[in-house]
Design a protein around this motif. Sequence first.
Motif, short mmCIF file in Angstrom:
data_model
loop_
_atom_site.label_atom_id
_atom_site.label_comp_id
_atom_site.label_asym_id
_atom_site.label_seq_id
_atom_site.Cartn_x
_atom_site.Cartn_y
_atom_site.Cartn_z
N SER A 197 0.81 -1.21 0.00
CA SER A 197 0.00 0.00 0.00
C SER A 197 0.84 1.26 0.00
O SER A 197 0.35 2.30 -0.43
N HIS A 198 2.09 1.22 0.47
CA HIS A 198 2.87 2.42 0.22
C HIS A 198 3.17 2.57 -1.27
O HIS A 198 2.86 3.61 -1.84
N PRO A 199 3.77 1.54 -1.93
CA PRO A 199 3.95 1.69 -3.39
C PRO A 199 2.65 2.03 -4.10
O PRO A 199 2.66 2.73 -5.12
N GLY B 74 7.86 0.92 6.11
CA GLY B 74 7.90 0.97 7.57
C GLY B 74 7.57 2.33 8.16
O GLY B 74 7.36 2.43 9.37
N HIS B 75 7.50 3.40 7.31
CA HIS B 75 7.16 4.70 7.91
C HIS B 75 5.69 4.74 8.35
O HIS B 75 5.29 5.70 9.00
N HIS B 76 4.92 3.71 8.01
CA HIS B 76 3.56 3.63 8.54
C HIS B 76 3.54 2.97 9.92
O HIS B 76 2.48 2.81 10.51
N MET B 77 4.72 2.52 10.38
CA MET B 77 4.75 1.65 11.55
C MET B 77 5.67 2.16 12.64
O MET B 77 6.11 1.40 13.48
CU CU Z 1 3.77 5.22 2.90
#
Ligand code: CU
Length: 548
Positions: free
Chosen positions: A262-264, A311-314
């Motif tokens: 979902s980031h890509p 990982g910036h979502h975490m």
């Molecule tokens: Cu992201």
Amino acid sequence: MHEVRTNELDSSSAPTTPAVHYLNATHGAASWFFTKDHKRIALLYLYSVSTFFLVGGIFAMLVRLELATPRGDLLSAETYNKVFTAHGVVMVFFFLIPAIPAILGNFLVPLMIGAKDLAFPRINLASWYLYMTGGLFGVAVLVMGGVDTGWTFYTPYSTAASNSHVVLTALGAFVAGFSSIFTGLNFIVTIHTMRAPGMTWDRLPLFIWSHYATSLIMMLGTPVVAVTLMMVVLERTLRLGFFNPDLGGDPVLFQHLFWFYSHPAVYIMVLPGMGVISEIVAAFSRKPVFGYKMVAMASLGIALIGFLVWGHHMFTTSQSVLAAVTFSFLSFLVAIPSAIKVFNWTATLYRGSVLLDSPMLYAIGFIGLFTIGGLTGLFLAAIGLDIHVHDTYFVVAHFHYVMVGGTLLAYLGGLHYWWPKITGKLYSEPWAKTSAVIVFVGFNLTFFPQFVLGYMGMPRRYHAYPAEELSWQVLNVLSSAGASILAIGLFLPLIYLTYAAFRGRPAGPNPWGAYGLEWETTSPPPTANFEVTPIVTKPAYYYAPEEH
Ligand SMILES: [Cu+2]
Ligand code: HEM
């Protein structure tokens, strides 16, 4: 309004529409539902994606109406959860991901490279049916009472606690995912094998480069989310323990898998938009895009680095400090190729003979709003700041600046730019300019206050907030008022573009005096795109010097 280039059009006669073109070549419902013409399939997507956008928009208005007052007085907490989930699911999976690639990409990729169609016309049609099947699952869920997990399906809530229709929703997103994978595959093979003679890789329009990069993400990322959603379904139905600690699973594993796609996926949404902006900026500055090669390579760079930053979502999970610092660093890194594009578009405008037609208004809006979205992304990539604003309205504002200010504006700009090509007709430019301005004003009024709200600590996904916080209510009312203005600005194009398709004046092959193979065929194009296969002898954006 535009000087008509005499080598393009016979200036003594007004532009005409060809007698036979892809729209009227065959008749009847079957000729549309079984078509293998990429242009007709693009129109099938246009109708269905627009319908989903309307549905998603209605849910957005419900969210904003609820938040206009501090008390949860319009929707119950449970209904509110379902409403924002429906908004998120519809907008992400059924609007943002397909909008530009499936509509504009489908229509333009073959035209821009001088091909007769996509490499696999039947798979292209199958992609639309998959999209519709996934959409029907989504509609069924809405009718049956909705889903309340948020569009992210976070576990263990989604697998163990939620009583809503998680399985059917996940299946809907799963099926629609295959439509995306097939479209990516089709674009990659087409771009590799079907370019017209002379259309070398360094002459490809930047729209094509951005779709190439997007297609890579679609093919490499989408299967991961498909498998992840299947794991959610299996855990829910068969109690297989992947994510639920009670069953021996790990809920953070879900987040890794989900965000790895979902980031890509946010680049699936925004890269095609960047391709649109490159085309518009060149055409309305009458100049080649500054630093063509850098912009093309930046698309690939974004696709590649985009896979390394999930990982910036975490940051607020149990991530190690080393992991957090690495993801933070890589997130800053991915800003570089995006910044290159913004700088190069700006440099293209510099000393260009800039024409402020409606597509250009959208493009300039995109550059400004995407920059704000991108810069606030850097705030979120800074670990300390993210801890403060994580899951607040700051995040909601950030992703709307990127997805609405970015993707949606690029989509609207592209739709206006190529509407004369798609329909063969000109729309009302004053109306188009007016609604572009309304969209811009409404958008900022809706989402700018949300940065402030988030910074002040208002969490996202809550259906009520403390009445004592008067400033929260003021900001929420501004945001809701802006949403109404935005809704008007988004509704107007539906009217004047449809009207133009039936009643507009004939556009002629190249109404903007733009450069590119798609402008060298008739409007609308014939079924086979070109009467004779074009031969390319010039680089992309070859705007003749006398036009500067
Ligand atoms: Cu992201
Ligand atoms: C192209 C247009 C839009 C897209 C793609 C979009 C997308 C999204 C997405 C993905 C979410 C996240 C939902 C979640 O995290 O659960 C969301 C939430 C939200 N959207 Fe939109 N949105 C759009 C337009 C709008 C508009 C016009 C409004 C205002 C009327 C709006 C208001 C909201 C709000 C208030 C939320 C927060 C829900 C929450 O509390 O989590 N959106 N939107």
